[in-house]
Design a protein around this motif. Structure first.
Motif, PDB file in Angstrom:
ATOM      1  N   THR A 181       3.139   0.567   6.385  1.00 11.86           N
ATOM      2  CA  THR A 181       4.336   0.592   7.237  1.00 11.86           C
ATOM      3  C   THR A 181       4.642  -0.782   7.828  1.00 11.86           C
ATOM      4  O   THR A 181       5.553  -0.918   8.630  1.00 11.86           O
ATOM      5  CB  THR A 181       4.152   1.591   8.399  1.00 11.86           C
ATOM      6  OG1 THR A 181       2.955   1.217   9.103  1.00 11.86           O
ATOM      7  CG2 THR A 181       4.022   3.012   7.895  1.00 11.86           C
ATOM      8  N   SER A 227      -7.773   1.000  -3.260  1.00  7.42           N
ATOM      9  CA  SER A 227      -9.158   1.450  -3.410  1.00  7.42           C
ATOM     10  C   SER A 227      -9.224   2.501  -4.511  1.00  7.42           C
ATOM     11  O   SER A 227      -8.254   3.227  -4.756  1.00  7.42           O
ATOM     12  CB  SER A 227      -9.659   2.074  -2.109  1.00  7.42           C
ATOM     13  OG  SER A 227      -9.732   1.110  -1.100  1.00  7.42           O
ATOM     14  N   TRP A 239     -10.700   5.330  -4.619  1.00 10.26           N
ATOM     15  CA  TRP A 239     -10.516   6.746  -4.256  1.00 10.26           C
ATOM     16  C   TRP A 239      -9.029   7.086  -4.167  1.00 10.26           C
ATOM     17  O   TRP A 239      -8.630   8.216  -4.458  1.00 10.26           O
ATOM     18  CB  TRP A 239     -11.288   7.112  -2.982  1.00 10.26           C
ATOM     19  CG  TRP A 239     -10.731   6.585  -1.679  1.00 10.26           C
ATOM     20  CD1 TRP A 239     -10.929   5.343  -1.145  1.00 10.26           C
ATOM     21  CD2 TRP A 239      -9.897   7.288  -0.754  1.00 10.26           C
ATOM     22  NE1 TRP A 239     -10.273   5.229   0.053  1.00 10.26           N
ATOM     23  CE2 TRP A 239      -9.640   6.415   0.321  1.00 10.26           C
ATOM     24  CE3 TRP A 239      -9.354   8.570  -0.722  1.00 10.26           C
ATOM     25  CZ2 TRP A 239      -8.851   6.785   1.412  1.00 10.26           C
ATOM     26  CZ3 TRP A 239      -8.573   8.937   0.368  1.00 10.26           C
ATOM     27  CH2 TRP A 239      -8.318   8.053   1.422  1.00 10.26           C
ATOM     28  N   LEU A 240      -8.214   6.093  -3.827  1.00  7.20           N
ATOM     29  CA  LEU A 240      -6.760   6.328  -3.806  1.00  7.20           C
ATOM     30  C   LEU A 240      -6.203   6.337  -5.232  1.00  7.20           C
ATOM     31  O   LEU A 240      -5.281   7.098  -5.543  1.00  7.20           O
ATOM     32  CB  LEU A 240      -6.069   5.262  -2.960  1.00  7.20           C
ATOM     33  CG  LEU A 240      -6.359   5.364  -1.452  1.00  7.20           C
ATOM     34  CD1 LEU A 240      -5.881   4.118  -0.722  1.00  7.20           C
ATOM     35  CD2 LEU A 240      -5.718   6.617  -0.861  1.00  7.20           C
ATOM     36  N   PRO A 292       0.825  -1.213   0.000  1.00  2.65           N
ATOM     37  CA  PRO A 292       0.000   0.000   0.000  1.00  2.65           C
ATOM     38  C   PRO A 292       0.863   1.269   0.000  1.00  2.65           C
ATOM     39  O   PRO A 292       1.997   1.265   0.483  1.00  2.65           O
ATOM     40  CB  PRO A 292      -0.797  -0.125   1.295  1.00  2.65           C
ATOM     41  CG  PRO A 292      -0.807  -1.584   1.608  1.00  2.65           C
ATOM     42  CD  PRO A 292       0.508  -2.103   1.125  1.00  2.65           C
ATOM     43  N   GLY A 344       1.040   6.354   3.952  1.00  7.74           N
ATOM     44  CA  GLY A 344      -0.101   7.060   4.544  1.00  7.74           C
ATOM     45  C   GLY A 344      -1.388   6.279   4.476  1.00  7.74           C
ATOM     46  O   GLY A 344      -2.433   6.763   4.899  1.00  7.74           O
ATOM     47  N   THR A 345      -1.317   5.050   3.932  1.00 10.36           N
ATOM     48  CA  THR A 345      -2.530   4.230   3.889  1.00 10.36           C
ATOM     49  C   THR A 345      -2.291   2.944   4.690  1.00 10.36           C
ATOM     50  O   THR A 345      -1.124   2.571   4.915  1.00 10.36           O
ATOM     51  CB  THR A 345      -2.939   3.880   2.443  1.00 10.36           C
ATOM     52  OG1 THR A 345      -1.930   3.055   1.867  1.00 10.36           O
ATOM     53  CG2 THR A 345      -3.111   5.131   1.602  1.00 10.36           C
ATOM     54  N   PRO A 346      -3.378   2.287   5.120  1.00  9.04           N
ATOM     55  CA  PRO A 346      -3.220   1.105   5.978  1.00  9.04           C
ATOM     56  C   PRO A 346      -2.320   0.042   5.349  1.00  9.04           C
ATOM     57  O   PRO A 346      -2.411  -0.220   4.155  1.00  9.04           O
ATOM     58  CB  PRO A 346      -4.649   0.580   6.118  1.00  9.04           C
ATOM     59  CG  PRO A 346      -5.509   1.767   5.887  1.00  9.04           C
ATOM     60  CD  PRO A 346      -4.786   2.629   4.909  1.00  9.04           C
ATOM     61  N   GLY A 347      -1.466  -0.540   6.158  1.00 10.26           N
ATOM     62  CA  GLY A 347      -0.596  -1.621   5.692  1.00 10.26           C
ATOM     63  C   GLY A 347       0.695  -1.134   5.069  1.00 10.26           C
ATOM     64  O   GLY A 347       1.557  -1.940   4.717  1.00 10.26           O
ATOM     65  N   PRO A 381      -0.341  -7.515   5.488  1.00 10.80           N
ATOM     66  CA  PRO A 381      -1.616  -8.107   5.917  1.00 10.80           C
ATOM     67  C   PRO A 381      -2.458  -8.699   4.793  1.00 10.80           C
ATOM     68  O   PRO A 381      -3.379  -9.464   5.055  1.00 10.80           O
ATOM     69  CB  PRO A 381      -2.349  -6.928   6.568  1.00 10.80           C
ATOM     70  CG  PRO A 381      -1.746  -5.717   5.957  1.00 10.80           C
ATOM     71  CD  PRO A 381      -0.336  -6.053   5.614  1.00 10.80           C
ATOM     72  N   PHE A 382      -2.150  -8.350   3.552  1.00  9.67           N
ATOM     73  CA  PHE A 382      -3.012  -8.835   2.466  1.00  9.67           C
ATOM     74  C   PHE A 382      -2.157  -9.073   1.224  1.00  9.67           C
ATOM     75  O   PHE A 382      -1.714  -8.131   0.570  1.00  9.67           O
ATOM     76  CB  PHE A 382      -4.104  -7.794   2.151  1.00  9.67           C
ATOM     77  CG  PHE A 382      -5.113  -8.257   1.137  1.00  9.67           C
ATOM     78  CD1 PHE A 382      -6.303  -8.847   1.531  1.00  9.67           C
ATOM     79  CD2 PHE A 382      -4.875  -8.119  -0.227  1.00  9.67           C
ATOM     80  CE1 PHE A 382      -7.236  -9.280   0.599  1.00  9.67           C
ATOM     81  CE2 PHE A 382      -5.798  -8.554  -1.167  1.00  9.67           C
ATOM     82  CZ  PHE A 382      -6.979  -9.133  -0.750  1.00  9.67           C
ATOM     83  N   LEU A 400     -11.020  -2.868  -5.029  1.00  7.48           N
ATOM     84  CA  LEU A 400     -10.141  -2.560  -3.884  1.00  7.48           C
ATOM     85  C   LEU A 400      -8.668  -2.894  -4.128  1.00  7.48           C
ATOM     86  O   LEU A 400      -7.803  -2.513  -3.348  1.00  7.48           O
ATOM     87  CB  LEU A 400     -10.629  -3.332  -2.648  1.00  7.48           C
ATOM     88  CG  LEU A 400     -12.075  -3.044  -2.216  1.00  7.48           C
ATOM     89  CD1 LEU A 400     -12.507  -4.008  -1.119  1.00  7.48           C
ATOM     90  CD2 LEU A 400     -12.213  -1.606  -1.721  1.00  7.48           C
TER      91      LEU A 400
END
Lengths: 357, 517
Positions: free
Chosen positions: A126, A343, A345-346, A118, A121-124, A140-141, A339
């Motif tokens: 760091t 996502s 929007w990103l 990712p 600044g977005t989840p995952g 995580p994914f 997604l």
């Protein structure tokens, strides 16, 4: 550019279509149910045709497809099963970034996957820390990561983009299946943990850009294939289901939904976004412009697919909500297309950044 | 220090300011509702939300699995009797509104669990049209089962393999491909055919089942039967694997010459369509509330994550995310207003208003011992008593009133379910695939949400009914068109359906007169 003629590409697409119809569609529910034997058999089929390394030249055991050609193949595969199509995309994207010396040691039916981390600044973003020779932390994914033989990770080292390879079985690497995967189950999701796991650096920003173009354009093509399948199922059902003494396709409510599915499929096929990423693959556009086209295509196509597959479930009504009909699976697959790799929007955020440049 | 999201802590009056304006919810009643919602919230937070994913996984792995422990626990909070009239030991006043608010609260925790209780309420619903005869029988059993910790759940069976939407509209019933039918025999009826997708169907002790007595005239002879699931010839077939709402099992029910005695015909032969549509008028606002609750559940979860989780916190700085949150709040608020409008119409103006009828209230005030003596039970089950219910409905509400109530209910259902789909999609889009355990919860809610656009009539059918009732100010033929014609004088006489007791007869007749005013 490569030397494949239009007629040769047509043959590849025809073979892929036949494979999807005969081998993937009938097994789509088992793939969705995470049957590992079925997945292995389907993957062997993909490899027999050479589609897992379709972008590579024939000298490297590939098919010599252009990006545009690969997108056509992915769309056809996705009509059969979106998950296997995603696995094929991830494999092509990963193998395309490997240098010859590593590629030579990769088995014909090995499963390598590209892992786009990712954005900052977005989840995952760091979770995994990449150093010169090792990586530590977690991802995580990882779509298609469970059962993979190698992971080509596109991430960051400090502020710089970096692409590294981690081989399955590497020291400190653990790979666990995520049992709550919503869609694209033919590409089993893994959670990855690294503890000072050895990595091999493959490249930097240039490779990362190539990977992003491939992933976004590829997911757009898969979404279109999933949407096509939903149209086929919905139309077939509407022509055979009776309500109030008439075929339901004669009711305005159903006509409207089928028309919208068809409209989305056709408009997207003819849209500049779709043609744009095809152009990108043939080297007609600069890297940033190609990425912009791919991002736009991904956002527009995946949203259309999500709407179409949701409408298809609605057309089948209660039957559509039942697993055995195979249409609710398409809705779940389409949601993951929205997604992944990020996502929408990103994706739009990135698109505006590119527009400003 | 982590900040706490200020959701789920709103009081009933803060979340639903218009409730105080409902004449049935003055003073003590509003306090009773507040207490019920507090109990429901505690039940949801402690017992449901933490285990929602576990129920979902278990149900997928084992079609026999059913969370009876949870139903038992919910029973302690009165969730099985909340759908009953006060005369039978339920909450009574503002019943539809109460059920809706309970459904929203439970759905925010887990929609499948909400639907277990909701489908039970749906199964009970038709009995309201059977008049007072069920207050002291099946309904009382439900209350007692709740108290003794051995819950009794009900189910509602209308859908057939060849007739889904066909069974949910009076015109389509007439033209649809219905395969089930009930054959009159000595002392009752024999039921044959298959019903499908029946929520709680495999668990229910009693099932309200709709079948026509004359398959050539389904609209005129559709009838509701109260079927004992222990009857000979009844069996549960295939239990479905659904995309979502998995803990609420949907089953195929097979009727192979199942005998139903005449006293288990709910209402009159031929009242079935009115009965069924009446139930849907009350249950569609509940589906709207389930959709609202699903949306709220997704919104609450993503908001809490954005506020408290280090992974989510940076996203809260983004304007797109803030705008999305505001839109979610807006959508949820709108959906809630729509189901409250529909439920208030049900409670005060249309069907629920019948329970406020002085004659009905008077019957409710009779000591239970009087209502349950053999003679009285016979009178309450008589043809005249059954006719009185429909007469009251026709005179107090009429086709026009029913059509309007149906339109408001259908609008609430369509809007609430669309809101559920929209908001769960938005929440998932914000959180993305790398949001850890939150992702699985949001994905489940999105899977759960889709069913609300389908069950109790697809949203398309619901919107056509909105058009009929509100846009065109039309009238659907919702009142019985052939009821009673089927029954001959000799059948009525053989059943003892003709009231002989003068006092009871005069009460029943007064009901019709009150209705006429």
């Amino acid at each position: 550019m490569n030397g494949m003629s239009e007629s040769e590409l047509g043959d590849v697409i025809a073979v892929t279509r036949e494979f999807a119809t005969k081998e993937l569609s009938p097994n789509a529910l088992e793939l969705d149910d995470r049957n590992e034997d079925t997945l292995s058999a389907c993957w062997r089929g993909v490899c027999e045709v050479g589609l897992q390394r379709g972008l590579l030249p024939e000298s490297a055991g590939g098919v010599g497809l252009s990006l545009a050609g690969l997108l056509g193949v992915l769309e056809e595969l996705a009509v059969g099963d979106g998950g296997v199509a995603a696995l094929t995309l991830l494999s092509n994207a990963a193998l395309a970034l490997l240098p010859k010396e590593i590629l030579g040691s990769v088995g014909d039916d090995a499963r390598y996957v590209l892992v786009p981390l990712p954005e900052p600044g977005t989840p995952g973003s760091t979770g995994l820390s990449i150093a010169d020779k090792t990586a530590s932390g977690s991802i995580p994914f990882v779509l298609g990561g469970f059962g993979a033989d190698g992971f080509v990770i596109v991430g960051r080292k400090g502020d710089d983009e970096i692409v590294v390879l981690i081989e399955a079985g590497a020291k400190g690497l653990t790979v666990e299946r995520d049992d709550d995967q919503l869609g694209l189950n033919g590409a089993p999701v893994a959670v990855i943990e690294c503890k000072s796991t050895p990595v091999k650096k493959l490249g930097g920003a240039e490779l990362a850009l190539e990977a992003r173009i491939l992933m976004n354009a590829g997911i757009a093509a898969i979404a279109r294939g999933v949407a096509r399948r939903s149209r086929d199922i919905a139309l077939d059902y509407a022509e055979n289901r009776f309500q109030g003494g008439s075929m339901i396709i004669e009711y305005g409510a159903i006509i409207d939904m089928i028309a919208r599915i068809s409209e989305r499929n056709r408009v997207i096929a003819g849209s500049s976004a779709f043609r744009g990423y095809s152009l990108a693959g043939d080297g007609a556009l600069s890297g940033d412009e190609a990425l912009a086209q791919a991002l736009a295509a991904k956002a527009a196509t995946t949203e259309a697919a999500a709407e179409s597959t949701t409408d298809a479930v609605q057309i089948l009504g209660g039957m559509g909500y039942m697993h055995e009909m195979g249409v609710e699976k398409l809705m779940r697959d389409a949601r993951y297309c929205q997604l992944f790799p990020q996502s929408n929007w990103l994706a739009r955020d990135d698109l505006v950044t590119l527009e400003r440049v | 220090m982590k900040k706490k999201a200020p959701i789920s802590t709103r009081t009933l009056r803060e979340a639903f300011p218009r409730l105080a304006k409902n004449p049935q919810l003055h003073g003590g009643n509003l306090r009773k509702l507040e207490e019920l919602i507090d109990r429901t919230r505690v039940f949801g937070d402690r017992h449901v939300r933490p285990r929602a994913l576990e129920f979902d996984r278990r149900a997928w792995a084992d079609t026999d699995d059913f969370p009876w422990d949870l139903v038992r626990e919910g029973g302690k909070s009165g969730l099985l009797s909340v759908c009953l009239p006060a005369q039978a030991g339920g909450i009574g006043d503002a019943m539809c509104t109460t059920l809706c608010i309970v459904m929203e609260e439970l759905s925010a925790a887990c929609p499948a669990v909400a639907v277990i209780f909701g489908a039970h309420g749906l199964g009970v619903g038709p009995l309201a049209f059977g008049g007072p005869m069920y207050w002291d029988t099946v309904m009382r059993d439900i209350v007692e089962s709740e108290h003794n910790g051995d819950p009794l759940v009900m189910a509602f069976a209308i859908t057939e393999p060849g007739a889904g939407t066909d069974m949910e509209n009076p015109d389509l019933v007439e033209r649809g491909h219905l395969a089930c039918s009930a054959r009159p025999v000595s002392g009752g009826f024999r039921l044959n055919g298959t019903k499908c997708f029946i929520s709680n169907g495999a668990q229910a002790r009693w099932i309200t089942v709709y079948m026509p007595v004359d398959p050539a005239r389904p609209r005129a002879t559709m009838t509701c039967f109260l079927v004992d699931s222990r009857s000979e010839g009844f069996k549960v077939g295939h239990v479905e694997h659904k995309m979502g709402q998995r803990a609420s099992r949907a089953a195929e029910l097979i009727f192979d010459d199942v005998f139903v005695p005449r006293d288990k015909v709910v209402g009159r032969v031929g009242d079935g369509v009115t009965n069924m549509m009446g139930v849907l008028i009350g249950s569609r606002p509940c589906v709207g509330a389930i959709g609202t609750g699903i949306a709220r559940g997704a919104y609450e979860r993503v908001l809490e994550w954005l506020i408290n989780d280090p992974e989510g916190q940076p996203l809260l700085e983004r304007q797109q995310v803030r705008l999305a949150l505001a839109q979610m709040e807006e959508e949820i608020h709108l959906a809630r207003q729509m189901y409250l409008d529909a439920s208030t119409e049900f409670d005060v103006v249309s069907i629920g208003g019948l329970m406020q009828d002085p004659g009905v209230k008077l019957l409710g005030k009779l000591p239970r011992r009087m209502r349950t003596n053999a003679l009285m039970r016979r009178q309450l089950g008589s043809g005249l008593a059954r006719s009185a219910v429909m007469a009251l409905l026709g005179r107090k509400v009429g086709n026009k009133g029913l059509t309007r109530a149906l339109a408001l209910s259908s609008m609430a259902k369509a809007r609430g379910s669309d809101t559920a789909m929209k908001v769960t999609g938005m929440a998932l889009e914000i959180a993305g695939l790398s949001s850890g355990p939150l992702r699985a919860e949001l994905e489940k809610l999105m899977r759960d949400a889709k069913l609300t656009q389908i069950f109790e009539g697809t949203n398309q059918l619901n919107r056509l009914e909105v058009c009929e009732g509100l846009c065109l100010d039309g009238e659907l033929g919702l009142l019985p068109i052939g009821a009673g014609n089927w029954e001959t004088a000799s059948e009525s006489s053989a059943d003892g359906a003709s009231p002989s007791n003068g006092r009871v007869r005069s009460k029943l007749e007064s009901l019709s007169k009150v209705g006429a005013r």
